[in-house]
Design an enzyme around this catalytic site. Sequence first.
Site, short mmCIF file in Angstrom:
data_model
loop_
_atom_site.label_atom_id
_atom_site.label_comp_id
_atom_site.label_asym_id
_atom_site.label_seq_id
_atom_site.Cartn_x
_atom_site.Cartn_y
_atom_site.Cartn_z
N GLN A 33 0.84 -1.20 0.00
CA GLN A 33 0.00 0.00 0.00
C GLN A 33 0.87 1.25 0.00
O GLN A 33 2.08 1.16 0.23
CB GLN A 33 -0.88 0.01 1.25
N HIS A 64 -8.19 3.29 20.33
CA HIS A 64 -7.30 2.36 21.03
C HIS A 64 -7.81 1.99 22.43
O HIS A 64 -7.65 0.85 22.86
CB HIS A 64 -5.86 2.91 21.05
N ASP A 88 0.61 0.97 13.72
CA ASP A 88 0.94 2.25 14.35
C ASP A 88 1.34 2.07 15.82
O ASP A 88 1.96 2.95 16.41
CB ASP A 88 -0.26 3.21 14.24
N GLU A 108 1.97 -7.58 11.96
CA GLU A 108 1.66 -6.51 11.00
C GLU A 108 2.33 -6.88 9.67
O GLU A 108 3.50 -7.21 9.62
CB GLU A 108 2.19 -5.17 11.55
N ASP A 139 1.99 -11.85 7.48
CA ASP A 139 0.56 -11.83 7.18
C ASP A 139 -0.21 -12.47 8.35
O ASP A 139 0.05 -13.63 8.71
CB ASP A 139 0.33 -12.62 5.89
N GLY A 140 -1.14 -11.72 8.90
CA GLY A 140 -1.94 -12.21 10.02
C GLY A 140 -2.71 -13.47 9.68
O GLY A 140 -2.94 -14.34 10.53
N ASP A 157 -6.92 -5.42 14.41
CA ASP A 157 -6.81 -3.96 14.23
C ASP A 157 -6.39 -3.72 12.78
O ASP A 157 -5.26 -3.36 12.49
CB ASP A 157 -5.75 -3.44 15.21
N ASP A 160 -9.52 -1.26 6.26
CA ASP A 160 -10.78 -1.66 5.63
C ASP A 160 -10.54 -2.88 4.73
O ASP A 160 -9.40 -3.14 4.34
CB ASP A 160 -11.35 -0.49 4.80
N PRO A 164 -4.49 -6.32 1.31
CA PRO A 164 -4.12 -7.47 2.15
C PRO A 164 -5.10 -7.71 3.31
O PRO A 164 -5.07 -8.77 3.94
CB PRO A 164 -2.75 -7.08 2.70
#
Length: 285
Positions: A33, A64, A88, A108, A139-140, A157, A160, A164
Site C-alpha cells: 500500500q 485504542h 501504528d 503486521e 501476514d496475520g 486492528d 478496511d 491485504p
Amino acid sequence: MKSHLWIEEKHGDFLAMKYKVEEVLFSGKSKFQSVDVVQTKGHGKMLLNDGLVMVTERDEFIYHDMIAHVPLFVHPNPKNVLIIGGGDGGTAREVLRHTGIVRCTMVEIDEMVVEACRKFIPQTSKDLDHPKMNLVIGDGLDFVKKSKEKFDIILVDSTDPIGPAQPLFGKEFYQDIFDCLNDDGIVVSQGESGFYEVKMQTKLMSILSDLFPVSLLYNFSNLTYPGGLWSFTFASKGLHPINDFNEKRIKESGLKFDYYNKDIHKGAFCLPSFMRKNLEPYLKG
Ligand code: SAM
C-alpha cells in the site's frame, strides 16, 4: 513557508473529508500500500494507508481505548494477547498498560507502516520495543493458520477490507482465530461503520455468530472515520461483555483513560434501532 496543502480522504464515490496539512513528513509505497505521515493543522500527525486515515494524534485514544480495554476488562485474567495489524502501535500501547499481560504479539504485514510510525508518530509507537512485545512482520492470515500458540484475547486492528486486509473479513480467518483462542477467549475486530458499511458489518457479524456462542457489536464515536460513528465486533467462546464485566477491576487497575470508563463500556453495546434492525439475527449472547 506557509503550506497551502489540503488532503482529501474519499469514502466511496459520495463522500470526502478534507484536512489542512502543514507538512508532509513521510511518503512511501510498500509492496502492500501507499504509506503517508502528515502533520495536519487540526489533528496532529496523521497516518494514511492508501489515502485512508488510519490514526491521528488527536483522536487515536478513542479507538485504542475501545479496541483494547473492553475485552481486557471482560476477560478475568488476560495474559497472552495477539494483535493482527495495528502497525501504528496504539493498540499494543494500551494492551501493555495492563500489568498482568505476559506477552503481546503483534503481526503486521507492512514493515513500512511500523517504521514510519516509529520515526514520526511516537505517541502511538512508543511501546513497540517493550520487553513483553513480540513484533512479527508477516501476514496475520498465515500466522493464525499456522500458530500452535493459544491466546486469551485476539484484537483484529486492520484496515478496511481492501488489499491485504480483505481476507481478514472472511470465515476461514475467523475459524483459525477460533482455533487459536483459549476456552475463555475473546476476539474483538474493527467493525466498520453502521451507516456506510452495512453489508460488510452484517457479513462480519454473520460469520462471528456462526462460529462463536457470543457475538455482539459495540459503537464508539470518532472524529476522523467517515460518519463519526464506528464499531468493534465482540465475539467469545463464552464470556459476555456485560454479564462478565466486573467494573471494580477498572478502579483496582489504577489506570486512567480519556475515553473509556465503566459507563461507556456498558453503553457502547446499546445499539441504535437502525443498527439493531440490521444486526438482530446475528446478535448472540
Ligand atoms: N485504526 C486503523 C483503522 O481502522 O483505520 C487500523 C490501523 S492499523 C495501521 C491497520 C494495519 O493493518 C495496517 O498497517 C495494515 O498494513 C495492516 N494489515 C492489513 N492487512 C493485514 C494482514 N493481512 N496481516 C497483518 N496486518 C495487516
